[in-house]
Motif scaffolding. Structure first.
Motif, PDB file in Angstrom:
ATOM      1  N   TYR A 103     -74.613  41.132  96.979  1.00 18.09           N
ATOM      2  CA  TYR A 103     -76.010  41.789  96.834  1.00 18.09           C
ATOM      3  C   TYR A 103     -76.953  40.845  97.455  1.00 18.09           C
ATOM      4  N   ILE A 115     -74.443  48.644  91.595  1.00 23.53           N
ATOM      5  CA  ILE A 115     -74.629  47.790  90.662  1.00 23.53           C
ATOM      6  C   ILE A 115     -73.607  47.221  89.798  1.00 23.53           C
ATOM      7  N   CYS A 119     -75.502  41.224  89.178  1.00 22.81           N
ATOM      8  CA  CYS A 119     -76.711  42.236  89.649  1.00 22.81           C
ATOM      9  C   CYS A 119     -77.098  42.960  88.517  1.00 22.81           C
ATOM     10  N   LEU A 120     -76.362  43.307  87.580  1.00 25.39           N
ATOM     11  CA  LEU A 120     -76.768  43.992  86.340  1.00 25.39           C
ATOM     12  C   LEU A 120     -78.179  43.209  85.563  1.00 25.39           C
ATOM     13  N   LYS A 121     -77.972  42.058  85.492  1.00 24.82           N
ATOM     14  CA  LYS A 121     -79.176  41.326  84.751  1.00 24.82           C
ATOM     15  C   LYS A 121     -80.650  41.730  85.513  1.00 24.82           C
ATOM     16  N   TYR A 122     -80.447  42.092  86.641  1.00 25.12           N
ATOM     17  CA  TYR A 122     -81.734  42.309  87.369  1.00 25.12           C
ATOM     18  C   TYR A 122     -82.331  43.805  86.934  1.00 25.12           C
ATOM     19  N   THR A 123     -81.471  44.564  86.221  1.00 24.62           N
ATOM     20  CA  THR A 123     -82.028  46.030  86.063  1.00 24.62           C
ATOM     21  C   THR A 123     -83.002  46.061  84.882  1.00 24.62           C
ATOM     22  N   ASP A 124     -82.729  45.265  84.096  1.00 23.40           N
ATOM     23  CA  ASP A 124     -83.763  45.286  83.087  1.00 23.40           C
ATOM     24  C   ASP A 124     -84.953  44.436  82.985  1.00 23.40           C
ATOM     25  N   TYR A 128     -87.628  42.838  89.556  1.00 16.48           N
ATOM     26  CA  TYR A 128     -86.960  43.574  90.923  1.00 16.48           C
ATOM     27  C   TYR A 128     -87.024  44.727  91.020  1.00 16.48           C
ATOM     28  N   THR A 129     -87.165  45.356  92.085  1.00 19.34           N
ATOM     29  CA  THR A 129     -86.934  46.777  92.394  1.00 19.34           C
ATOM     30  C   THR A 129     -85.604  46.722  92.930  1.00 19.34           C
ATOM     31  N   ILE A 130     -85.040  47.713  92.489  1.00 20.80           N
ATOM     32  CA  ILE A 130     -83.182  47.677  92.615  1.00 20.80           C
ATOM     33  C   ILE A 130     -83.144  48.678  93.872  1.00 20.80           C
ATOM     34  N   VAL A 132     -80.633  50.774  95.819  1.00 24.64           N
ATOM     35  CA  VAL A 132     -79.000  51.028  96.297  1.00 24.64           C
ATOM     36  C   VAL A 132     -78.840  51.509  97.568  1.00 24.64           C
TER      37      VAL A 132
END
Length: 176
Positions: A103, A115, A119-124, A128-130, A132
C-alpha cells in the motif's frame, strides 16, 4: 540536538514524560532542537501543539524518515523526495506477480488494492482517506511519499528486495 519521536522522546504509551519536557525546555535555551521522525509532519505538528513545544523546536522538522523537510512556521514543504510513477509501476508489477501485499501513502491519502495487514490500522484513525484502487494507472497524478510492503515471509521479502535492487528497505513482518 536532533531527536526522534517514537521510542525516543515518546515512550511506549506514545506520551512525553514531564521530566523529558523540562529537559527539552532547558536544552532549548542553549541549543537548537530539531525533530526527526518517520511520522508525517501533520502528526508532528499535532504533538508539538499538544505538548506546547512550538516555540522550542526549530523552524524545520525532518519527517518520513528523511524524505520530507517541513517548515513548521511557514507551513510548507521545503523538500519532498517521492517515488516517480515509472518506478512505482515497476515495483508494483513485481510485487503483484509474487502475490506480495503493498500500500502507498501520499499526504493524508492511502492507496491500496485491498485493505489488509497493517493497512487496517489506518481505517479507524480518521487521519487518512483510504482509496481502494483497481488499477495502478490511477496513481499517475500522485507523487507517492511512502511505499509499504507486507508479508509474513521474511525470505519472500528478501527475494523481492534482491529482484528490485532496493538498497534500503524497512521490512515489517505482520504475523496473522
Amino acid at each position: 540536538i536532533i531527536i526522534d519521536l517514537d521510542g525516543t522522546l515518546l515512550n511506549k504509551n506514545k506520551i512525553i514524560q514531564d521530566e523529558d519536557l523540562k529537559t527539552l525546555k532547558f536544552l532549548s535555551k542553549y541549543n537548537s532542537i530539531i525533530i526527526a521522525s518517520g511520522r508525517h509532519y501533520l502528526e508532528i505538528e499535532e504533538l508539538l501543539k499538544l505538548y506546547e513545544l512550538n516555540n522550542i523546536v526549530e523552524k524545520l522538522i525532518i519527517c518520513r524518515n528523511g524524505q520530507i523537510i517541513y517548515d513548521i512556521q511557514e507551513k510548507k514543504i521545503i523538500q519532498n523526495i517521492t517515488i516517480n510513477y515509472n518506478e512505482l509501476a515497476k515495483i508494483i508489477h513485481e510485487l503483484e506477480s509474487n502475490n506480495i501485499y503493498w500500500y502507498l501513502i501520499q499526504e493524508n491519502q492511502l492507496f491500496c488494492k485491498k485493505i489488509e495487514y497493517n493497512c487496517l490500522k489506518y481505517t479507524d484513525n480518521g487521519k487518512y482517506t483510504i482509496n481502494v484502487i483497481s488499477d495502478i494507472s490511477e496513481l499517475k497524478d500522485y507523487s507517492i511519499e511512502k511505499f509499504i510492503i507486507n508479508s509474513n515471509n521474511l525470505e519472500e521479502l528478501q527475494n523481492i528486495e534482491k529482484k528490485l535492487k532496493i538498497t534500503q528497505i524497512n521490512i515489517l513482518l505482520h504475523n496473522t
